[in-house]
Design an enzyme around this catalytic site. Sequence first.
Site, PDB file in Angstrom:
ATOM      1  N   LYS A  51      10.294   0.023  -4.023  1.00  0.00           N
ATOM      2  CA  LYS A  51       9.758   1.326  -3.594  1.00  0.00           C
ATOM      3  C   LYS A  51      10.520   1.841  -2.377  1.00  0.00           C
ATOM      4  CE  LYS A  51       5.272   0.277  -5.571  1.00  0.00           C
ATOM      5  NZ  LYS A  51       3.916  -0.240  -5.405  1.00  0.00           N
TER       6      LYS A  51
ATOM      7  N   GLN B   4       0.017  -1.894  -0.494  1.00  0.00           N
ATOM      8  CA  GLN B   4       0.337  -2.667  -1.703  1.00  0.00           C
ATOM      9  C   GLN B   4      -0.787  -3.645  -2.047  1.00  0.00           C
ATOM     10  OE1 GLN B   4       3.198  -2.231  -3.642  1.00  0.00           O
ATOM     11  NE2 GLN B   4       2.205  -3.638  -5.059  1.00  0.00           N
TER      12      GLN B   4
ATOM     13  N   ASP C  59      -0.885   6.688  -4.058  1.00  0.00           N
ATOM     14  CA  ASP C  59      -1.252   5.843  -5.196  1.00  0.00           C
ATOM     15  C   ASP C  59      -2.349   6.498  -6.036  1.00  0.00           C
ATOM     16  OD1 ASP C  59       0.191   3.564  -5.710  1.00  0.00           O
ATOM     17  OD2 ASP C  59      -0.871   2.315  -4.244  1.00  0.00           O
TER      18      ASP C  59
END
Length: 304
Positions: A50, A94, A117
């Site tokens: 990412k 994460q 997200d």
Amino acid sequence: MSATILSGKEFAEAIKREVAAEIAALSFKPCLAVVRVGEDPASAVYVGSKVRTAEELGIISEHRHMPAETTQAELMRVVNELNSRDDVDGILVQLPLPPQIDEREVLEAIDPEKDVDGFHPVNVGKLWQGQRSLVPCTPAGVIEILKRSGIGIAGMNAVVIGRSNIVGKPMAALLIKESATVTICHSKTSDLAAVASQADILVAAIGRAGFVRAEHIKPGATVIDVGINNVTSEDLARELFGEDEIDKRLNTIAKRGFTLVGDVCPKDAKAKAGAFTPVPGGVGLLTVAMLMKNTIEAAKARRG
Ligand code: NDP
């Protein structure tokens, strides 16, 4: 019949090129903050990819790596600091988080406008109401694959196997938004094969290697494989892969100890589906590209 393989690579590259072009036209550089807690090896790989992709596209990335023993209060302080900073457009924590951390409290603390997200309840609610929102990256990537492959969604029977908040549920919401007729299946669904085999579009997000077999697939269906599983057993590999692939896969197991397999048996998908996404090289590649797209969407919405 041999199904068309829907490779994620070219779609992911196209999305990244589009994002890079949009960023080049902005008067500022968007900033994505990625928070990782602990030493989970898969998380380290995902976060690395990412951060690298963000930098390639001209997004400023800030990687916060916190120790495995981080407390709830310490993590909440970092999230709150990132929320309050004007230069930060996107925040991603994460998953999975270590067991001492209340994941829900952390995800709910992220400013919904920076929630790249798309897991915050505000964004989830907006998605189900059909409002513009930040949408979870993996299901958003599936829609991109379908659209960019010219596969019609409106009016189709879509079956999603899996009801997680990260994949299954948002996938169903997005398919409804595209006017598919949607059924969600899960571990308590009775006669899953009978339901799945009605699908024109079958999405598997289960977490079980090669679970979807010929009896789940309607002839000519589009089969989207979200799953990522490690297969270590040579016998299972022989069951899942056809002659065209098995030698390569057995070599990988011999060298690395495992080979990556999705939730769909590739041998059966190849023989019975009209089109399917491979693992690796399918949906997974779109997830990071869609994160970049969400970051720029968040930046544009925040900074006008
Ligand atoms: P979860 O474990 O959160 O959810 C799995 C779902 O599958 C659950 O709803 C579960 O049902 C259902 N399920 C499990 N076993 C069965 C069964 N025997 N029959 C029918 N349904 C079943 O997984 P995620 O949604 O997070 O992930 C799914 C897969 O996608 C994993 O392989 C994961 O690694 C992969 N993934 C890939 C990403 C990518 O970028 N490509 C991103 C995110 C995930 P129930 O609710 O009843 O327990």
